[in-house]
Structures are given as structure tokens and as C-alpha cells.
Scaffold this active site. Structure first.
Site, short mmCIF file in Angstrom:
data_model
loop_
_atom_site.label_atom_id
_atom_site.label_comp_id
_atom_site.label_asym_id
_atom_site.label_seq_id
_atom_site.Cartn_x
_atom_site.Cartn_y
_atom_site.Cartn_z
N TYR A 196 21.50 28.22 -7.85
CA TYR A 196 20.57 28.98 -8.70
C TYR A 196 19.53 28.06 -9.34
O TYR A 196 18.32 28.31 -9.27
CB TYR A 196 21.34 29.73 -9.79
CG TYR A 196 20.50 30.03 -10.99
CD1 TYR A 196 19.48 30.98 -10.94
CD2 TYR A 196 20.68 29.33 -12.19
CE1 TYR A 196 18.68 31.24 -12.04
CE2 TYR A 196 19.88 29.59 -13.28
CZ TYR A 196 18.88 30.53 -13.21
OH TYR A 196 18.08 30.78 -14.28
N HIS A 197 19.99 27.00 -10.01
CA HIS A 197 19.05 26.10 -10.67
C HIS A 197 18.12 25.43 -9.66
O HIS A 197 16.96 25.15 -9.94
CB HIS A 197 19.80 25.04 -11.48
CG HIS A 197 20.53 25.59 -12.66
ND1 HIS A 197 21.87 25.84 -12.65
CD2 HIS A 197 20.10 25.98 -13.89
CE1 HIS A 197 22.24 26.33 -13.83
NE2 HIS A 197 21.19 26.43 -14.59
N SER B 126 23.13 23.68 -9.72
CA SER B 126 23.70 24.76 -8.92
C SER B 126 22.62 25.25 -7.97
O SER B 126 21.44 24.92 -8.13
CB SER B 126 24.16 25.93 -9.81
OG SER B 126 23.02 26.62 -10.29
#
Lengths: 406, 406
Positions: free
Chosen positions: B190-191, B188
Site C-alpha cells: 500500500y505505502h 508495505s
């Protein structure tokens, strides 16, 4: 013929690329925030060559070629909405992304420049990818990366094109084969941002199936291309200051100003090089040979030869008659390194490079000597240090001069 | 006792960590922009537990423990000057960095959240590192990373702690051994930012000799710790919405609301977990066992057990009596994956974890059932899709219920 958006198309690589692709009949739109010109103001520096405003450049190109180039002034790192609107309206077949702060010494000057380089480069790349994915477009995205992401650890192995084949031992010592993104080892905040870009590309290629080509370029030398030579108003920029001037340009200016060529440390650093004419040819080859795979970024090394800084100084000394001086190295890097690089992809696409041996004399006469009267010699030394405990380019005893030359 | 700056100290992991380190006698200063509370407003979501304002929290802690915690409201991603001034004044021995947007579904909602996540997380981490280097300070920097940077490719090999030993074939097929940063495969935006953080840490550790520990944390479950239990005003947040609620919290809320547990896809995704009490213990262990090496980031996996989402649902079903329903998976990920993870570093430092089997009943009674009246069931489903051609959690036929449980 393709609809091509060139982000950073007013810059050193972007401008001649815009002209070259326009000359081939493509519809070119330059998107640029003119930040490179603003940084010149900020540094009190200037291109040695008298570059014209973007408006004059584009008007001159129309006169010379009969072709139109469009220009949109957008800061893509800060103005997502304007970038998205431009993309939605143009629906480009190809997007070429030069829109990043590209000087390693500038990126290491102080926290202000470090933060600017990170915000600008990561913001620009991410906004671009996010807008393409968000609009559901399918352009071929070509990014100008750098050989510097590989780092200069000298392990004697050839640097592959982006991906490294490795073997991983399993529990029973069986080796599993994997092709991984080459582990990066950037040497400056600038190079770090290009390493981070790779993770942005990897993610958007995987998640949104974007088609991406990342060109890991060597140090560019030379100034003019077939198109920029057509009219003085089309002249490309030539940077010789300690921040933006590459090592070869600074040598040429030092020679033109009868100053010794200042070699950082022993000059044993090996780097990869490419002439600006070959840069624009490579970009055209990348445009015409689209990345069709989705899921995995295509990475090609865009360089044609390697030299040590020491050898480079000797070639310039031979051509120009300049002396050579060794000064302290402001960078945190190995004193000496070897470098072997694969550039099979562009060779296979038919690139036939200009060598330093062939092009250096023209560069010396056409640019360095012709415009020497515009040079401010105080701008040449590199004064950014990589850490606090380093000294910028203090001149140490001058080494042998012409006798060194091969 | 150490002077500790906790960036993001008002958040889910940050707040109980601040209390735990304060209870041990350290001088704690929380730096937070309160963005997590603002995002609650934006999403129309709320912590199930009634969390107090940061001022009330700190005052309650003073009443309960007699200890002071300082608070500075600074947006470290946007206000470099304020961050630098705070660091220069505090001269912390330890900086703990929780200051990042931490929800994968939120980071995939739309271009707005994607760009915010990149700008905030990269800006925060870089500003922090740049300020420490620029001020010439030497704090131990501890960052909360994620297991998600490794990705969930199931190759049967154990995930090491940050670095992977590989063998690279040379020209004559000789294998050269290298220890490289584990090749990331984030799932994602975020990751992805946490993967990019790793390159920031690598560079600043190498160039500026910063001492950095990166904790690759599993999915945190549980709410209360020894310190947050001391007074209702100290209660930690419990997120159950589709963006911020982790899988276990959403199962617990569904069970408390007599709704089937919605399992994405087959539920064959294996993930690593850790209880919030163990998170704060790990942080204390990392603070007390400083990273003394410079040049290389210390990476430790902060997780205690692995479960498939399916197994997790079955455990919750067994404890609560809930039914289970399989819904379409909004994420772009493998339907099934194994996961083996090394957590030797924290084991060696004496971590003795709370298992899901032991802690789940308390969590159900103490939090999910106690505060069920505050739950808005419409917030539970995850509606962010990873790409346009995916459908968010449409409920498919309800699978067997209690009979599934082991």
C-alpha cells in the site's frame, strides 16, 4: 549452467539475449505475449529486417546450434496465474525481465497508449516480483531499465550507478551522509514506468529479500549479434519508425533512402549508447556474476559511449553522404545537455565495447542498405508530441550537409 | 463556490469531506465504485457504526442541509472512458482523489491483494491524471497521500514537507545544493503505491503543467465530524478489524470489549496522527488555498501530533481502564523509532488541531461503547504477515495494566 526464464525474449533485446545465453549452454525459456508484433500491426509498421515467427526462429536455432529454447506465450501483466504456474514449474535460477513497452514516443501518443504503457509495465514488473515472493523462490532477477530514469538535467556531475551520495543538513547544520536512490526525472510515460519499477524493486528487495539487478541501459543501436548472424531466419528486428526506431536507426534509414537526416531541435541532446552485441554481453555478465546481496538492488549502467544527436547525425552523414535537416522537437526537453555517466561495474567485469566509429559502416551495409527496399519512408518521422502545444517534426531549412561533418 | 469531484467520496475520509465541502456551499459530486463496502463483504468485516447506503446518506444530507450531492458509480481504475466522460461533463474546478485501497495489512495479505492494490491504486491515479491532461482541463487536483512514504528510518532529522534539501559533492568536492523529492522508504505494498503515485504526479506536473497538491496524511483517528453528527444516517464508518482498523480504533474496541490492548512488539513505533475532523478541515483549506504553481507538486504534511504505539496504549488504558498485552509484530519494521515531522503549511493556513487528550473520551463513549454490541471480537487481531517467516499477533505475557499509565 542455469535455468533461465527470459520474459520478453521475442523482442529486440530479448531475442539476441536468448540466443547468446543458449549458445553458452544455459537452459533458456522464453516467456512472451508477442505484443511487440501486435503493435507493429497496430501501427502499420514493420521491422526493416524480415523477422520470422517465434516458432521458426526457435526451430532455426535448433538446426544451427543443436540447442533447444522453450517458448511459453503468457501475458505476464494480465495473467498472474499462468506466470506463477510457469515459475513454479521451471524454478528458474535467473529471470531476465524485458517484458515492457519500451518506446517513449509510443507511450506519449494518446491516452490509450499512455494507459497501456502504465498498466503493462507496472503490472508485468509487479506480477513477476509478487509471484517470486509468493512462491518463496530465490532466483536472481535481472531487469532492463533505462538511463532515462536519471533525466537529462545538466548539472555537470557524473551520473552514478543508481545511487547518489548526498549530505543532509541537521538542526545544527551538521551534514549527515546518505546514499539514496538517484532522484528520477523521467521524460516520458515510458521512462516514468521504469522509474516506478525502481520503487517496486526497492520494496521487494527490502521486504522479501529478493536478489535484483537493474540495468540502466542507454539507447541501443545495431541489429545483429554473433548468434543472429548465423542464419537469416535468426535475424534481429530493426525498427525505423517514428515510434520504435531509435535516433540512429532513423538516421541510417533516412540516409539509405536519400532523405536528409532529421535532427530534432538543435540536436544538442546528449544521450548514452550501446551496441546490441554489447547488450547481450552485459546480460551474460550480469547472469554469470550474480547479485548475492539481498536488501538492496544492484544497479549498473549499461552504456558504452555518449554522443549528442548532432554529432551522431554528422557521423552518419560522413559514412553515408546524407544531408542533415533540423526539425522542430516534439519532445519536451532541454535543447542542449551534457552527460557524463559512470559505467564502472561492467568495465570491471571485463566489457570491451564496440564503438560507433567501428560498427557503423557494417550496420549501414549489412542492414540499412541491404533491406532498404522494405522501407516505408512515411513511417520514419516521429509524430507523437509530448504536449498539445507542440508541433511534430515539421522540416525547417535544411542545414549544411557534408561540410558539417568532422 | 467550486465544482468539486470527490473520487472515493463514500469512504472513511471521503464521505465526511464531501459533507463538509457541501456544507460550505460547494457543488459536490461523489465518484466511487463502492469497493470499500465490497471488501467488507469479502473480509466478513463491517463498520462498527451502522453506515447507510450511499443513496440513503445523500438523501439524509438533503433532508438535513437542503443541499444536493451527486453520485456517480464509476471504477476509475478500470473504466477510463466513464471517468473521462464524467470529467468532460462536470469540468470540475477541484478533483479530490481518495480512490485508493488504503490498508497496509490488507495490501500484504496474499498475492491477490498485493496485485489488486497495485492495479487499483496506480490505475486510478494514472487514469485520473491522463484524463485531465487529455481533456486539456485545469482543475486543482488534491490527492490523499500518506506519511508512510517517508518511511520510519530514525535519523533524528525532521521530516520536511515532501522535498528534502541535500548537498551533492562535485568532482572537486564542492557541494551542490538540490531540493529533491524525499527518498521514499515504503513499508508495505500500500505505502509503495503511494510512493509510486508521487512519480506520476511529478511527471504530469512537469509535462502537462497539472496543478497538484499531495497531502501526506498521518494515521486518522476519530469517527464523527460536525456534519456526520447531524443525523444518525450520516454516521461515518469505524473500522476495527485487523486489516482496516487503525491502531487506535483497535485499542478502543479492545477496551470496550474488556480485552487487553494488543501492542505489536515493544510498541516503540512512533507514528503521526490526525483527527478525522482535522482531516476535513485540512481538505477544505487545501481546496480554498489552491495550488497555483505548475511544474512542481505542492506537498503538505497532514498530521497534528506524534505518539508511540506504547504511549497510545497507555492513554487508552488510562481513559478506559483496559489492560495492555504485547504480541509479536507481524510487520517488518524497526522495533523503536523517533519521528519529528514538519506541518508548517497547514499551521500557516490556520489549522488548530484536536488533540488526542481532548478527543479520546468522546470517541470512546460516542462510538466504541455505544456500538460495542455490533463488534465481532474475532476480527480485531491483525493476521497479515509481511513475510513468510513472521508470526501474526500471538499473545505474549500480559504486561502491567493501569499501573503503566502515566
Amino acid at each position: 549452467m542455469k535455468q533461465i526464464m527470459i520474459i520478453g525474449g521475442d523482442g529486440f533485446c530479448g531475442w539476441p539475449t536468448a540466443l547468446h545465453l543458449s549458445s553458452k549452454g544455459h537452459d533458456v525459456t522464453i516467456v512472451d505475449n508477442l505484443s511487440r508484433r501486435a503493435i507493429d500491426e497496430e501501427l502499420g509498421a514493420n521491422s526493416l529486417t524480415p523477422i520470422e515467427s517465434i516458432e521458426t526462429r526457435i526451430a532455426a536455432w535448433k538446426e544451427v546450434s543443436g540447442r533447444d529454447i522453450a517458448f511459453l506465450k503468457i501475458d505476464i501483466a494480465k495473467d498472474y496465474t499462468a506466470l506463477e504456474a510457469a515459475m513454479a514449474s521451471l524454478r528458474p535460477d535467473t529471470i531476465i525481465h524485458f517484458g515492457e513497452q519500451r518506446a517513449a514516443p509510443y507511450s506519449m501518443k494518446s491516452p490509450v497508449e499512455k494507459c497501456y504503457t502504465v498498466d503493462n509495465n507496472i503490472g508485468a514488473t509487479h506480477n513477476l516480483l509478487c509471484a517470486v515472493a509468493g512462491l518463496g523462490l530465490d532466483p536472481h532477477i535481472i531487469h532492463l531499465g533505462t538511463m532515462g530514469v536519471y533525466g537529462y538535467d545538466d548539472d555537470g556531475l557524473e551520473i552514478p550507478e543508481g545511487y547518489l551520495r548526498v549530505y543532509i543538513p541537521g538542526d545544527d547544520k551538521t551534514l549527515f551522509q546518505r546514499d539514496i536512490l538517484y532522484p528520477t526525472n523521467p521524460g516520458s510515460v515510458y521512462h516514468m514506468t521504469k522509474s516506478m519499477d525502481q520503487l517496486l524493486f526497492q520494496f521487494y528487495a527490502k521486504n522479501d529479500r529478493l536478489r535484483i539487478t537493474d540495468l540502466h541501459q542507454g539507447i541501443v543501436w545495431g541489429t545483429q549479434t554473433e548468434e543472429t548472424r548465423l542464419d537469416d531466419r535468426l535475424v534481429n528486428r530493426f525498427d525505423y519508425d517514428g515510434d520504435y526506431g531509435t535516433v540512429l536507426n532513423r538516421f541510417l534509414m533516412q540516409a539509405a533512402m536519400d532523405h536528409p537526416l532529421t535532427v530534432h531541435g538543435t540536436g544538442g541532446q546528449t544521450r548514452a549508447f550501446i551496441h546490441i552485441q554489447d547488450t547481450v554481453r552485459c546480460l551474460a555478465l550480469a547472469v554469470e556474476n550474480e547479485q548475492t546481496d539481498t536488501g538492496k538492488v544492484r544497479i549498473m549502467n549499461q552504456m558504452t559511449e555518449t554522443h549528442t544527436v548532432r554529432d551522431l547525425a554528422q557521423v552518419v552523414a560522413r559514412v553515408t553522404g546524407a544531408a542533415i535537416a533540423n526539425v522542430a522537437n516534439p519532445r519536451k526537453e532541454a535543447a542542449e545537455n551534457g552527460l557524463r555517466v559512470s559505467n564502472q561495474s561492467f568495465r570491471a567485469l571485463g566489457l570491451n565495447p564496440i564503438t560507433l566509429e567501428d560498427g557503423l559502416l557494417a550496420e549501414t551495409n549489412e542492414i540499412a542498405r541491404r533491406f532498404a527496399h522494405r522501407c516505408n519512408p512515411e513511417m520514419i518521422p516521429c509524430v507523437s508530441t509530448w504536449t498539445d502545444n507542440q508541433q511534430p517534426g515539421v522540416v525547417r531549412p535544411v542545414a549544411a550537409t557534408r561540410s558539417i561533418a568532422a
